[in-house]
Design a protein around this motif. Sequence first.
Motif, PDB file in Angstrom:
ATOM      1  N   TRP A  21       0.826  -1.190  -0.157  1.00  0.00           N
ATOM      2  CA  TRP A  21      -0.080   0.162  -0.043  1.00  0.00           C
ATOM      3  C   TRP A  21       0.776   1.334   0.054  1.00  0.00           C
TER       4      TRP A  21
ATOM      5  N   ASN B  96       1.722   2.878  -3.436  1.00  0.00           N
ATOM      6  CA  ASN B  96       0.683   3.354  -4.248  1.00  0.00           C
ATOM      7  C   ASN B  96       0.025   4.586  -3.832  1.00  0.00           C
TER       8      ASN B  96
ATOM      9  N   LEU C 214      -5.307   2.774  -5.895  1.00  0.00           N
ATOM     10  CA  LEU C 214      -5.461   1.324  -6.353  1.00  0.00           C
ATOM     11  C   LEU C 214      -6.163   1.109  -7.622  1.00  0.00           C
TER      12      LEU C 214
ATOM     13  N   GLU D 197      -0.469   1.513 -13.948  1.00  0.00           N
ATOM     14  CA  GLU D 197       0.869   1.562 -13.483  1.00  0.00           C
ATOM     15  C   GLU D 197       1.649   2.720 -13.113  1.00  0.00           C
TER      16      GLU D 197
ATOM     17  N   SER E 193       1.410   4.880 -10.251  1.00  0.00           N
ATOM     18  CA  SER E 193       2.455   4.941  -9.224  1.00  0.00           C
ATOM     19  C   SER E 193       3.921   4.518  -9.326  1.00  0.00           C
TER      20      SER E 193
END
Length: 164
Positions: free
Chosen positions: A35, A38, A41, A119, A121
């Motif tokens: 997490w 990121n 999500l 993609e 992050s």
Amino acid sequence: MQSLTESQIRASFVNTTVRERKSVALPSGFDRIRWEDNDFLGWRDPKLPLAGYMVIPTDDRPVGIMLRLGGRQPRARPQCSFCQDVQLPNEVAFYSAKIAGAAGRKGNTVGTLICSGFECSANVRVRPSAIFAGDDPEAVRQSRIAVLRDHLGGFAQRVLGHGS
């Protein structure tokens, strides 16, 4: 991004019906998500090839968004509206999302170009080349992360019907 449970993710969706919310397939490897790496999500539904999902953290709460992959994709290689990476290692696709509430039930949508596998992050965290980074590559990286978060927040507001 702070970690979320399956029930928090399902409850976060703002532009789905109750039935759609219940049938959302969580991302593969959900229990292994890092997490902290990121800013949101995002994932594709393996059972529904035209569906994708995003959960964007906002100041108030996480905003879950169901996306639909556009039928006609751009011919030229476009730039992602979120990470704006000019050296993308991945494809970019056009996605649309119903606006939350009555506007979405009437068929109103918003669309944007997003890295097809979400993609963003990872893309903004790649160390920039010397040409783009100048003397302070970490400052450039942090700036790219901040811009990504700003763009994600703006998109969430548009889906909520609060932005243009």
